[in-house]
Design a protein around this motif. Structure first.
Motif, PDB file in Angstrom:
ATOM      1  N   UNK A 115     -48.628  56.375  -0.106  1.00  0.00           N
ATOM      2  CA  UNK A 115     -48.704  56.152   1.341  1.00  0.00           C
ATOM      3  C   UNK A 115     -49.583  57.203   2.018  1.00  0.00           C
ATOM      4  N   UNK A 116     -50.109  56.808   3.175  1.00  0.00           N
ATOM      5  CA  UNK A 116     -50.971  57.682   3.958  1.00  0.00           C
ATOM      6  C   UNK A 116     -50.143  58.254   5.110  1.00  0.00           C
ATOM      7  N   UNK A 117     -50.057  59.573   5.165  1.00  0.00           N
ATOM      8  CA  UNK A 117     -49.310  60.231   6.244  1.00  0.00           C
ATOM      9  C   UNK A 117     -50.191  60.278   7.492  1.00  0.00           C
ATOM     10  N   UNK A 118     -49.716  59.647   8.573  1.00  0.00           N
ATOM     11  CA  UNK A 118     -50.449  59.654   9.838  1.00  0.00           C
ATOM     12  C   UNK A 118     -49.507  60.051  10.966  1.00  0.00           C
ATOM     13  N   UNK A 119     -50.086  60.531  12.037  1.00  0.00           N
ATOM     14  CA  UNK A 119     -49.308  60.895  13.230  1.00  0.00           C
ATOM     15  C   UNK A 119     -49.863  60.137  14.421  1.00  0.00           C
ATOM     16  N   UNK A 120     -49.004  59.338  15.045  1.00  0.00           N
ATOM     17  CA  UNK A 120     -49.358  58.757  16.341  1.00  0.00           C
ATOM     18  C   UNK A 120     -49.230  59.916  17.315  1.00  0.00           C
ATOM     19  N   UNK A 121     -50.374  60.428  17.785  1.00  0.00           N
ATOM     20  CA  UNK A 121     -50.376  61.742  18.427  1.00  0.00           C
ATOM     21  C   UNK A 121     -50.519  61.740  19.939  1.00  0.00           C
ATOM     22  N   UNK A 122     -50.921  60.620  20.525  1.00  0.00           N
ATOM     23  CA  UNK A 122     -51.086  60.615  21.968  1.00  0.00           C
ATOM     24  C   UNK A 122     -51.698  59.330  22.461  1.00  0.00           C
ATOM     25  N   UNK A 123     -51.857  59.257  23.762  1.00  0.00           N
ATOM     26  CA  UNK A 123     -52.478  58.098  24.399  1.00  0.00           C
ATOM     27  C   UNK A 123     -53.913  58.489  24.732  1.00  0.00           C
ATOM     28  N   UNK A 124     -54.834  57.632  24.347  1.00  0.00           N
ATOM     29  CA  UNK A 124     -56.261  57.892  24.469  1.00  0.00           C
ATOM     30  C   UNK A 124     -56.880  56.927  25.470  1.00  0.00           C
ATOM     31  N   UNK A 125     -57.652  57.461  26.400  1.00  0.00           N
ATOM     32  CA  UNK A 125     -58.402  56.598  27.315  1.00  0.00           C
ATOM     33  C   UNK A 125     -59.679  56.148  26.633  1.00  0.00           C
ATOM     34  N   UNK A 126     -59.973  54.861  26.718  1.00  0.00           N
ATOM     35  CA  UNK A 126     -61.223  54.310  26.183  1.00  0.00           C
ATOM     36  C   UNK A 126     -62.202  53.976  27.308  1.00  0.00           C
ATOM     37  N   UNK A 127     -61.933  54.467  28.499  1.00  0.00           N
ATOM     38  CA  UNK A 127     -62.778  54.145  29.648  1.00  0.00           C
ATOM     39  C   UNK A 127     -62.371  52.826  30.269  1.00  0.00           C
ATOM     40  N   UNK A 128     -62.566  51.742  29.507  1.00  0.00           N
ATOM     41  CA  UNK A 128     -62.155  50.416  29.973  1.00  0.00           C
ATOM     42  C   UNK A 128     -61.019  49.869  29.119  1.00  0.00           C
ATOM     43  N   UNK A 129     -60.204  50.811  28.600  1.00  0.00           N
ATOM     44  CA  UNK A 129     -59.077  50.408  27.771  1.00  0.00           C
ATOM     45  C   UNK A 129     -58.216  51.597  27.431  1.00  0.00           C
ATOM     46  N   UNK A 130     -57.220  51.352  26.577  1.00  0.00           N
ATOM     47  CA  UNK A 130     -56.268  52.388  26.186  1.00  0.00           C
ATOM     48  C   UNK A 130     -55.921  52.219  24.717  1.00  0.00           C
ATOM     49  N   UNK A 131     -55.606  53.344  24.072  1.00  0.00           N
ATOM     50  CA  UNK A 131     -55.276  53.310  22.648  1.00  0.00           C
ATOM     51  C   UNK A 131     -54.291  54.419  22.331  1.00  0.00           C
ATOM     52  N   UNK A 132     -53.652  54.309  21.178  1.00  0.00           N
ATOM     53  CA  UNK A 132     -52.888  55.412  20.625  1.00  0.00           C
ATOM     54  C   UNK A 132     -53.821  56.171  19.689  1.00  0.00           C
ATOM     55  N   UNK A 133     -53.930  57.480  19.905  1.00  0.00           N
ATOM     56  CA  UNK A 133     -54.699  58.332  19.008  1.00  0.00           C
ATOM     57  C   UNK A 133     -53.898  58.545  17.733  1.00  0.00           C
ATOM     58  N   UNK A 134     -54.606  58.631  16.616  1.00  0.00           N
ATOM     59  CA  UNK A 134     -53.969  58.828  15.316  1.00  0.00           C
ATOM     60  C   UNK A 134     -54.628  60.022  14.638  1.00  0.00           C
ATOM     61  N   UNK A 135     -53.812  60.979  14.234  1.00  0.00           N
ATOM     62  CA  UNK A 135     -54.304  62.152  13.505  1.00  0.00           C
ATOM     63  C   UNK A 135     -53.817  62.071  12.069  1.00  0.00           C
ATOM     64  N   UNK A 136     -54.727  62.353  11.125  1.00  0.00           N
ATOM     65  CA  UNK A 136     -54.322  62.343   9.727  1.00  0.00           C
ATOM     66  C   UNK A 136     -55.423  62.927   8.850  1.00  0.00           C
TER      67      UNK A 136
END
Length: 168
Positions: free
Chosen positions: A67-88
């Motif tokens: 498995x790949x260890x990832x962290x849902x780390x924050x909310x990211x602005x895409x300018x005209x959208x939104x995303x969850x940032x992922x650190x790994x």
């Protein structure tokens, strides 16, 4: 029979409970009529279909490490959208390895450094996106996730066709 001309898409496979949660957020925030593909973390957008055999072999190898260890780390602005940032760091290493293997065949977009994220909203007015980011940040708590592997898709000009999941 595979279409050698249709590009391949590679995404990170997420645990079912996380996938369900992200799909629900995407349905809520994505513009109506544009949610044919569920929430996803795209690693490669357009690998040539002619490389499908090599892509499958390489994904089997990198997924075989577990498995790949990832962290849902924050909310990211895409300018005209939104995303969850992922650190790994683990995902970054595996992505770099695949990128090197396919480099000569990748688009400029797929040759860029990975900026891992799961898009929940895109192609909306900037003010709407800012409000979404603010709302998402209000309820967000970072968390660690073990992603089981990778998904391979074929882009068919609209919805994607799932070809295979590669796990360790």
């Amino acid at each position: 029979m595979p279409d050698d001309h249709a590009p391949l898409v590679v995404t990170l496979a997420l645990p079912d409970d996380v996938q369900d949660e992200l799909d629900a957020l995407r349905r809520r925030w994505f513009p109506a009529g544009r949610t044919a593909v569920g929430a996803h973390l795209t690693l490669f957008h357009a690998v040539p279909g002619a490389l499908e055999g090599q892509v499958r072999a390489d994904l089997e190898e990198v997924a075989g490490r577990g498995p790949v260890a990832v962290r849902l780390s924050g909310v990211l602005s895409l300018g005209r959208g939104a995303a969850y940032a992922v650190d790994s760091p683990d995902l970054a290493r595996r992505h770099d390895e695949l990128q090197r293997a396919w480099w000569a065949h990748l688009t400029r977009q797929d040759q860029q450094r990975l900026r891992a994220h799961v898009t929940l909203q895109n192609k909306v007015e900037a003010a709407v996106a800012r409000q979404t980011v603010e709302t998402l940040r209000g309820g967000f708590e970072p968390r660690d996730v073990e992603a089981p592997g990778f998904d391979l898709w074929r882009y068919d000009g609209g919805p994607w066709t799932h070809l295979e999941r590669f796990t360790g």
